[in-house]
Enzyme design. Structure first.
Site, PDB file in Angstrom:
ATOM      1  N   GLN A   1       2.928  10.048   1.623  1.00 46.03           N
ATOM      2  CA  GLN A   1       4.249   9.412   1.503  1.00 46.03           C
ATOM      3  C   GLN A   1       5.007   9.854   0.257  1.00 46.03           C
ATOM      4  O   GLN A   1       6.206   9.631   0.151  1.00 46.03           O
ATOM      5  CB  GLN A   1       4.113   7.887   1.487  1.00 46.03           C
TER       6      GLN A   1
ATOM      7  N   HIS B   1      -2.162   7.065   7.657  1.00 43.32           N
ATOM      8  CA  HIS B   1      -1.249   8.013   6.995  1.00 43.32           C
ATOM      9  C   HIS B   1      -1.962   9.321   6.663  1.00 43.32           C
ATOM     10  O   HIS B   1      -1.350  10.391   6.671  1.00 43.32           O
ATOM     11  CB  HIS B   1      -0.717   7.412   5.682  1.00 43.32           C
TER      12      HIS B   1
ATOM     13  N   HIS C   1      -3.612   0.763   8.122  1.00 45.94           N
ATOM     14  CA  HIS C   1      -2.273   1.376   8.043  1.00 45.94           C
ATOM     15  C   HIS C   1      -2.282   2.598   7.114  1.00 45.94           C
ATOM     16  O   HIS C   1      -1.809   3.674   7.482  1.00 45.94           O
ATOM     17  CB  HIS C   1      -1.279   0.322   7.549  1.00 45.94           C
ATOM     18  N   GLU C   2      -2.862   2.425   5.919  1.00 49.74           N
ATOM     19  CA  GLU C   2      -2.868   3.517   4.937  1.00 49.74           C
ATOM     20  C   GLU C   2      -3.805   4.643   5.383  1.00 49.74           C
ATOM     21  O   GLU C   2      -3.504   5.820   5.196  1.00 49.74           O
ATOM     22  CB  GLU C   2      -3.271   3.018   3.550  1.00 49.74           C
TER      23      GLU C   2
ATOM     24  N   CYS D   1       6.583  -0.431   6.714  1.00 49.42           N
ATOM     25  CA  CYS D   1       6.071   0.724   5.973  1.00 49.42           C
ATOM     26  C   CYS D   1       7.161   1.187   5.014  1.00 49.42           C
ATOM     27  O   CYS D   1       8.335   1.192   5.377  1.00 49.42           O
ATOM     28  CB  CYS D   1       5.737   1.831   6.961  1.00 49.42           C
ATOM     29  N   LEU D   2       6.795   1.561   3.800  1.00 52.41           N
ATOM     30  CA  LEU D   2       7.800   2.003   2.824  1.00 52.41           C
ATOM     31  C   LEU D   2       8.567   3.238   3.310  1.00 52.41           C
ATOM     32  O   LEU D   2       9.674   3.508   2.851  1.00 52.41           O
ATOM     33  CB  LEU D   2       7.146   2.290   1.469  1.00 52.41           C
TER      34      LEU D   2
ATOM     35  N   GLY E   1       0.830  -1.203   0.000  1.00 54.29           N
ATOM     36  CA  GLY E   1       0.000   0.000   0.000  1.00 54.29           C
ATOM     37  C   GLY E   1       0.859   1.245   0.000  1.00 54.29           C
ATOM     38  O   GLY E   1       2.048   1.185   0.349  1.00 54.29           O
TER      39      GLY E   1
END
Ligand code: ZN
Length: 199
Positions: free
Chosen positions: A51, A141, A137-138, A93-94, A46
């Protein structure tokens, strides 16, 4: 459409709350494509707009595995309308390369959002699947919340961040989750009892 740089922990964008999308314009559609391109380039599950430095309420998810066809999902102006159950599992997480930690999440979530055509849909993710985790999670953000804010073991986490040369934890950011906490402790107790019986 292009692959963008994924911002790392410490970049202000990641902590800024994002604004609602007013209209699914050409610009928003381009953003969706950039998010997808960037997510696939990084092998992510995701990616949320903040981000890549865009503080608007858009994220993308693809939970298909390597041998399955791609299944891009787009969420614009998402709202979580139902949540229940709790579980603990490892997340990354990226924006935090090579950092993984145990996070408490709801097992079941129902989300309402718009797709990239501006069409509204409702989706239910159950039983603590990867999709259920990714949605939460997303979604976080978009409110400037990061997965590390859910991690109880601050000392261990601090060490992991240091190892990756990421900034220190912000002391005030640990999220209080009494509902999840209670549910998970009850589950652990029940598991212990079941084990005792087996012995
Ligand atoms: Zn993330």
């Amino acid at each position: 459409m292009s692959i963008k740089k994924v911002l790392k922990y410490g970049e202000p964008s990641l902590r800024q709350p994002s604004k609602e999308v007013f209209k699914v314009s050409k610009k928003v559609k381009e953003l969706v494509h950039d998010l997808l391109d960037t997510m696939y380039a990084q092998n992510g599950v995701g990616l949320a707009a903040p981000q890549i430095g865009e503080n608007v309420r858009v994220f993308v998810i693809d939970v298909s595995s390597n041998n399955e066809p791609l299944n891009p999902m787009v969420f614009i102006n998402p709202k979580i309308i139902k949540k229940s159950g709790a579980f603990l599992s490892s997340e990354g997480c990226l924006s935090f390369p090579n950092v993984f930690a145990d996070v408490r999440r709801y097992e079941n979530v129902m989300i309402k959002a718009m797709d990239s055509n501006g069409k509204s849909f409702v989706l239910e993710a159950k039983d603590g699947t990867l999709l259920a985790k990714a949605i939460q999670h997303e979604f976080d953000h978009l409110d400037g919340i990061l997965f590390i804010d859910h991690v109880r073991n601050r000392f261990d986490l601090e060490t992991k961040l240091k190892e990756q040369n990421l900034p220190n934890l912000e002391v005030d950011k640990l999220i209080d989750e009494p509902e999840l906490e209670e549910k998970i402790s009850a589950d652990i107790e029940a598991m212990k009892k079941a084990e005792e019986k087996e012995d």
